[in-house]
Write a protein that holds these residues in place. Structure first.
Motif, PDB file in Angstrom:
ATOM      1  N   ARG A 170      13.911 -40.995  -6.513  1.00  0.00           N
ATOM      2  CA  ARG A 170      13.067 -40.348  -5.506  1.00  0.00           C
ATOM      3  C   ARG A 170      13.907 -39.601  -4.472  1.00  0.00           C
ATOM      4  O   ARG A 170      13.490 -38.573  -3.948  1.00  0.00           O
ATOM      5  CB  ARG A 170      12.174 -41.378  -4.809  1.00  0.00           C
ATOM      6  N   THR A 171      15.083 -40.140  -4.165  1.00  0.00           N
ATOM      7  CA  THR A 171      15.970 -39.472  -3.207  1.00  0.00           C
ATOM      8  C   THR A 171      16.834 -38.421  -3.883  1.00  0.00           C
ATOM      9  O   THR A 171      16.930 -37.284  -3.411  1.00  0.00           O
ATOM     10  CB  THR A 171      16.865 -40.510  -2.501  1.00  0.00           C
ATOM     11  N   THR A 172      17.469 -38.765  -4.977  1.00  0.00           N
ATOM     12  CA  THR A 172      18.450 -37.860  -5.588  1.00  0.00           C
ATOM     13  C   THR A 172      17.812 -36.649  -6.254  1.00  0.00           C
ATOM     14  O   THR A 172      18.414 -35.574  -6.282  1.00  0.00           O
ATOM     15  CB  THR A 172      19.312 -38.622  -6.608  1.00  0.00           C
ATOM     16  N   THR A 173      16.590 -36.792  -6.794  1.00  0.00           N
ATOM     17  CA  THR A 173      15.932 -35.597  -7.336  1.00  0.00           C
ATOM     18  C   THR A 173      15.419 -34.693  -6.216  1.00  0.00           C
ATOM     19  O   THR A 173      15.072 -33.534  -6.460  1.00  0.00           O
ATOM     20  CB  THR A 173      14.743 -35.983  -8.250  1.00  0.00           C
ATOM     21  N   PHE A 174      15.368 -35.212  -5.000  1.00  0.00           N
ATOM     22  CA  PHE A 174      15.061 -34.411  -3.822  1.00  0.00           C
ATOM     23  C   PHE A 174      16.311 -33.680  -3.334  1.00  0.00           C
ATOM     24  O   PHE A 174      16.235 -32.549  -2.855  1.00  0.00           O
ATOM     25  CB  PHE A 174      14.526 -35.332  -2.723  1.00  0.00           C
ATOM     26  N   VAL A 175      17.472 -34.324  -3.483  1.00  0.00           N
ATOM     27  CA  VAL A 175      18.731 -33.758  -2.999  1.00  0.00           C
ATOM     28  C   VAL A 175      19.286 -32.715  -3.961  1.00  0.00           C
ATOM     29  O   VAL A 175      19.750 -31.643  -3.542  1.00  0.00           O
ATOM     30  CB  VAL A 175      19.772 -34.882  -2.781  1.00  0.00           C
ATOM     31  N   ALA A 176      19.275 -33.012  -5.256  1.00  0.00           N
ATOM     32  CA  ALA A 176      19.972 -32.171  -6.239  1.00  0.00           C
ATOM     33  C   ALA A 176      19.550 -30.702  -6.225  1.00  0.00           C
ATOM     34  O   ALA A 176      20.415 -29.819  -6.224  1.00  0.00           O
ATOM     35  CB  ALA A 176      19.796 -32.767  -7.640  1.00  0.00           C
ATOM     36  N   PRO A 177      18.255 -30.361  -6.216  1.00  0.00           N
ATOM     37  CA  PRO A 177      17.887 -28.940  -6.307  1.00  0.00           C
ATOM     38  C   PRO A 177      18.403 -28.093  -5.154  1.00  0.00           C
ATOM     39  O   PRO A 177      18.694 -26.915  -5.333  1.00  0.00           O
ATOM     40  CB  PRO A 177      16.349 -28.969  -6.316  1.00  0.00           C
ATOM     41  N   VAL A 178      18.515 -28.676  -3.970  1.00  0.00           N
ATOM     42  CA  VAL A 178      18.946 -27.881  -2.820  1.00  0.00           C
ATOM     43  C   VAL A 178      20.456 -27.666  -2.823  1.00  0.00           C
ATOM     44  O   VAL A 178      20.958 -26.749  -2.172  1.00  0.00           O
ATOM     45  CB  VAL A 178      18.497 -28.544  -1.509  1.00  0.00           C
ATOM     46  N   GLU A 179      21.204 -28.486  -3.570  1.00  0.00           N
ATOM     47  CA  GLU A 179      22.654 -28.349  -3.598  1.00  0.00           C
ATOM     48  C   GLU A 179      23.155 -27.517  -4.768  1.00  0.00           C
ATOM     49  O   GLU A 179      24.255 -26.953  -4.705  1.00  0.00           O
ATOM     50  CB  GLU A 179      23.304 -29.738  -3.647  1.00  0.00           C
ATOM     51  N   LEU A 180      22.387 -27.420  -5.832  1.00  0.00           N
ATOM     52  CA  LEU A 180      22.889 -26.825  -7.064  1.00  0.00           C
ATOM     53  C   LEU A 180      22.729 -25.314  -7.150  1.00  0.00           C
ATOM     54  O   LEU A 180      23.411 -24.671  -7.959  1.00  0.00           O
ATOM     55  CB  LEU A 180      22.181 -27.466  -8.269  1.00  0.00           C
ATOM     56  N   PHE A 181      21.864 -24.722  -6.356  1.00  0.00           N
ATOM     57  CA  PHE A 181      21.521 -23.313  -6.546  1.00  0.00           C
ATOM     58  C   PHE A 181      22.006 -22.448  -5.383  1.00  0.00           C
ATOM     59  O   PHE A 181      22.167 -22.942  -4.264  1.00  0.00           O
ATOM     60  CB  PHE A 181      20.010 -23.174  -6.743  1.00  0.00           C
ATOM     61  N   PRO A 182      22.245 -21.156  -5.626  1.00  0.00           N
ATOM     62  CA  PRO A 182      22.777 -20.274  -4.572  1.00  0.00           C
ATOM     63  C   PRO A 182      21.778 -20.072  -3.445  1.00  0.00           C
ATOM     64  O   PRO A 182      20.575 -20.292  -3.599  1.00  0.00           O
ATOM     65  CB  PRO A 182      23.050 -18.964  -5.319  1.00  0.00           C
ATOM     66  N   ALA A 183      22.291 -19.628  -2.294  1.00  0.00           N
ATOM     67  CA  ALA A 183      21.492 -19.540  -1.068  1.00  0.00           C
ATOM     68  C   ALA A 183      20.250 -18.681  -1.241  1.00  0.00           C
ATOM     69  O   ALA A 183      19.177 -19.025  -0.733  1.00  0.00           O
ATOM     70  CB  ALA A 183      22.351 -19.000   0.075  1.00  0.00           C
ATOM     71  N   ARG A 184      20.349 -17.595  -1.983  1.00  0.00           N
ATOM     72  CA  ARG A 184      19.217 -16.662  -2.081  1.00  0.00           C
ATOM     73  C   ARG A 184      18.078 -17.217  -2.926  1.00  0.00           C
ATOM     74  O   ARG A 184      16.962 -16.678  -2.904  1.00  0.00           O
ATOM     75  CB  ARG A 184      19.693 -15.330  -2.664  1.00  0.00           C
ATOM     76  N   LEU A 185      18.342 -18.301  -3.702  1.00  0.00           N
ATOM     77  CA  LEU A 185      17.295 -18.910  -4.530  1.00  0.00           C
ATOM     78  C   LEU A 185      17.137 -20.403  -4.249  1.00  0.00           C
ATOM     79  O   LEU A 185      16.465 -21.108  -4.991  1.00  0.00           O
ATOM     80  CB  LEU A 185      17.616 -18.703  -6.016  1.00  0.00           C
ATOM     81  N   ARG A 186      17.733 -20.869  -3.179  1.00  0.00           N
ATOM     82  CA  ARG A 186      17.784 -22.308  -2.907  1.00  0.00           C
ATOM     83  C   ARG A 186      16.392 -22.900  -2.654  1.00  0.00           C
ATOM     84  O   ARG A 186      16.001 -23.907  -3.256  1.00  0.00           O
ATOM     85  CB  ARG A 186      18.701 -22.559  -1.710  1.00  0.00           C
ATOM     86  N   CYS A 187      15.630 -22.288  -1.762  1.00  0.00           N
ATOM     87  CA  CYS A 187      14.278 -22.785  -1.467  1.00  0.00           C
ATOM     88  C   CYS A 187      13.359 -22.649  -2.677  1.00  0.00           C
ATOM     89  O   CYS A 187      12.557 -23.538  -2.967  1.00  0.00           O
ATOM     90  CB  CYS A 187      13.686 -22.015  -0.279  1.00  0.00           C
ATOM     91  N   THR A 188      13.495 -21.515  -3.372  1.00  0.00           N
ATOM     92  CA  THR A 188      12.638 -21.268  -4.537  1.00  0.00           C
ATOM     93  C   THR A 188      12.844 -22.332  -5.607  1.00  0.00           C
ATOM     94  O   THR A 188      11.876 -22.904  -6.137  1.00  0.00           O
ATOM     95  CB  THR A 188      12.924 -19.879  -5.130  1.00  0.00           C
ATOM     96  N   CYS A 189      14.103 -22.611  -5.955  1.00  0.00           N
ATOM     97  CA  CYS A 189      14.392 -23.589  -7.008  1.00  0.00           C
ATOM     98  C   CYS A 189      14.010 -25.005  -6.576  1.00  0.00           C
ATOM     99  O   CYS A 189      13.519 -25.794  -7.400  1.00  0.00           O
ATOM    100  CB  CYS A 189      15.866 -23.522  -7.383  1.00  0.00           C
ATOM    101  N   HIS A 190      14.214 -25.330  -5.304  1.00  0.00           N
ATOM    102  CA  HIS A 190      13.779 -26.645  -4.834  1.00  0.00           C
ATOM    103  C   HIS A 190      12.255 -26.752  -4.903  1.00  0.00           C
ATOM    104  O   HIS A 190      11.714 -27.794  -5.301  1.00  0.00           O
ATOM    105  CB  HIS A 190      14.249 -26.880  -3.399  1.00  0.00           C
ATOM    106  N   GLY A 191      11.556 -25.680  -4.532  1.00  0.00           N
ATOM    107  CA  GLY A 191      10.101 -25.685  -4.617  1.00  0.00           C
ATOM    108  C   GLY A 191       9.605 -25.855  -6.043  1.00  0.00           C
ATOM    109  O   GLY A 191       8.613 -26.562  -6.291  1.00  0.00           O
ATOM    110  N   ILE A 192      10.298 -25.237  -7.007  1.00  0.00           N
ATOM    111  CA  ILE A 192       9.916 -25.379  -8.418  1.00  0.00           C
ATOM    112  C   ILE A 192      10.080 -26.825  -8.868  1.00  0.00           C
ATOM    113  O   ILE A 192       9.203 -27.385  -9.552  1.00  0.00           O
ATOM    114  CB  ILE A 192      10.767 -24.432  -9.292  1.00  0.00           C
ATOM    115  N   ALA A 193      11.201 -27.443  -8.500  1.00  0.00           N
ATOM    116  CA  ALA A 193      11.426 -28.838  -8.884  1.00  0.00           C
ATOM    117  C   ALA A 193      10.375 -29.762  -8.269  1.00  0.00           C
ATOM    118  O   ALA A 193       9.845 -30.658  -8.937  1.00  0.00           O
ATOM    119  CB  ALA A 193      12.838 -29.269  -8.459  1.00  0.00           C
ATOM    120  N   MET A 194      10.056 -29.546  -6.975  1.00  0.00           N
ATOM    121  CA  MET A 194       9.053 -30.387  -6.325  1.00  0.00           C
ATOM    122  C   MET A 194       7.660 -30.152  -6.921  1.00  0.00           C
ATOM    123  O   MET A 194       6.865 -31.085  -7.052  1.00  0.00           O
ATOM    124  CB  MET A 194       9.034 -30.116  -4.821  1.00  0.00           C
ATOM    125  N   ALA A 195       7.363 -28.900  -7.287  1.00  0.00           N
ATOM    126  CA  ALA A 195       6.074 -28.604  -7.918  1.00  0.00           C
ATOM    127  C   ALA A 195       5.972 -29.297  -9.272  1.00  0.00           C
ATOM    128  O   ALA A 195       4.899 -29.778  -9.659  1.00  0.00           O
ATOM    129  CB  ALA A 195       5.900 -27.098  -8.074  1.00  0.00           C
TER     130      ALA A 195
END
Length: 491
Positions: free
Chosen positions: A402-427
């Protein structure tokens, strides 16, 4: 001319010692997470109180009809799903700070509006409530990618995991706050119709507080420098925040331009980030399925085996007293499972690393479900042992996936797509939650009338957790690395 990862302002942020502005950013992002968790969890009390108030004269007095319950669940989860995707994308387009303000404003306005739902009939009240709750949950969903991105881009690389996990742990505080408010309000509000409205209106307070607090910090330097491409402004902003002088040169537009031209799901993006996106979204989806399915199964088994005192809507206990009783029981469960798990994740994430917590959490959840399924006949007469082992799965779920799948998407992707990729994972996680809840609820309690049926469901959950562990193998360790270099790390 500097490359993006050589900018002085980003290097300064990575090396900065932990100080007041880190705590301020964590408080702002964490308050948003708290408000989001509160506004999701109060649905548990809403369903009971709406049924008591508006359906007291039906064939099953006090029970909310299935179509009404599904409508409220649908508004909640569809709104959250839309919020994850829409505001994740918007955060990469117009900035983290501005978009975060929009999500908090939605939560504050529509939390209060939900408490003021109106109509002459029960259906009319439910219709307006579903409308308001949908937009409330759009804000709830949007706050997730924005809050975690803000704290990740402000933190230094040494303690980034601790701060992100601490922000996520505020969900636990929001869960406990929801139960505490329900207990407190039920002790002073005598009528059920006022009680559920007061619980909703109270949710506007933390959202409004976070909206105000976010004005105290500037836009994140990584967005300003790498997405808005204004490193001098980023340096000026961070100089004020860090109380130091940061000199920065202009970013060479010719360097890193190829990277900027990569679109989401383009061939170049898929070659570099495709496997990481698949792994993070799959792990979050599978976690959503198993976590919410476990909640449904536990509630049904409690009622079936009378492991806890079960109050039916037709019981002599009043609606207000029932809410107080349920809130107290849920608060106790949260204090024994989820909240200690959140706290331990903060302590361990930068010690053991994200990958070990993720794999270990899924492994323990898998083993717990296997033991429960294999020895199910034994557990039916040993309720305390069953609940303890079941709670162990929730505990390690909070410590790990629950914590690490919340952390991983925001750290793995470049700044210009960081929010987008985290939003996809959470969706994806929200889609898994919908599958877990509606898949189990749609069959009703009849699925659990036999030991064989229940055992099979537990085996399915063990398999789901195992698949989550397999997908986690493709998520690289990100502990201690700069955000600008993490995307080059291999699992």
């Amino acid at each position: 001319m500097a490359r993006p990862h050589q900018l002085n302002v980003l290097a300064t942020l990575d090396r900065a010692r932990t100080q007041r502005y880190h705590l301020a950013a964590a408080a702002i992002a964490g308050t948003g997470c708290l408000a989001a968790a509160y506004n999701q969890l109060n649905l548990a009390f809403l369903l009971k109180l709406i049924g008591r108030v508006y359906y007291a004269e039906t064939a099953t007095p006090g029970k909310l009809p299935d179509d009404a319950a599904f409508a409220l669940f649908g508004a909640t989860y569809c709104g959250t799903f839309v919020g994850h995707l829409a505001f994740g994308l918007l955060g990469d387009r117009i900035g983290r700070r501005r978009t975060y303000g929009l999500t908090l404003a939605l939560m504050a306005v529509f939390s209060a509006a939900s408490g003021l739902s109106f109509g002459r009939t029960a259906k009319a009240v439910l219709a307006t409530l579903c409308f308001f709750r949908f937009w409330l949950c759009v804000g709830v969903g949007g706050s997730s990618p924005l809050s975690v991105t803000i704290i990740a881009e402000y933190a230094n690389k040494r303690t980034r995991g601790i701060f992100i996990a601490a922000v996520h742990a505020m969900e636990g505080a929001g869960i406990l706050l929801a139960y505490t408010v329900a207990l407190g309000v039920s002790s002073v509000v005598p009528e059920a119709d006022y009680l559920w409205r007061a619980i909703f209106v109270a949710g506007a307070v933390p959202a409004a507080l976070a909206f105000y607090l976010r004005t105290k910090l500037p836009e994140t330097a990584r967005y300003t420098a790498l997405v808005a491409r204004d490193p001098k402004r980023a340096a000026a902003d961070m100089s004020l925040v860090l109380c130091t002088s940061i000199q920065e040169q202009e970013l060479n537009v010719s360097i890193g331009r190829v990277d900027d031209e990569w679109g989401l799901f383009s061939v170049q993006f898929m070659k570099r980030h495709g496997l990481q996106l698949l792994a993070t979204t799959s792990a979050r989806f599978l976690l959503g399925v198993t976590y919410y399915s476990q909640i449904i199964i536990l509630n049904v088994l409690f009622a079936k085996h009378e492991w806890v005192h079960h109050y039916s809507p037709a019981a002599s206990m009043g609606a207000v007293q029932e809410v107080a009783s349920v809130a107290g029981a849920l608060a106790l469960i949260a204090l024994c499972g989820d909240i200690p798990g959140y706290i331990l994740s903060v302590v361990l994430i930068d010690v053991l690393g994200r990958r070990r917590l993720l794999l270990g959490g899924f492994a323990v959840m898998t083993l717990s479900m296997l033991v429960l399924a294999t020895l199910y006949d034994y557990w039916t007469s040993h309720a305390a042992g069953f609940v303890a082992l079941y709670n162990l799965a929730f505990f390690f779920g909070s410590v790990g996936p629950r914590t690490t799948t919340f952390v991983a998407p925001v750290e793995l992707f470049p700044a210009r797509l960081r929010c987008t990729c985290h939003g996809i994972a959470m969706a994806a996680g929200r889609a898994g939650a919908v599958l877990g809840i509606f898949g189990f609820l749609s069959k009703g309690a009849d699925r659990y009338t036999s030991a064989i049926g229940t055992r099979n469901e537990l085996f399915v959950l063990a398999g789901t957790n195992f698949l989550g562990m397999l997908m986690s193998l493709f998520i690289p360790e990100t502990r201690g690395a700069s955000l600008e270099f993490i995307r080059l790390v291999k699992p």
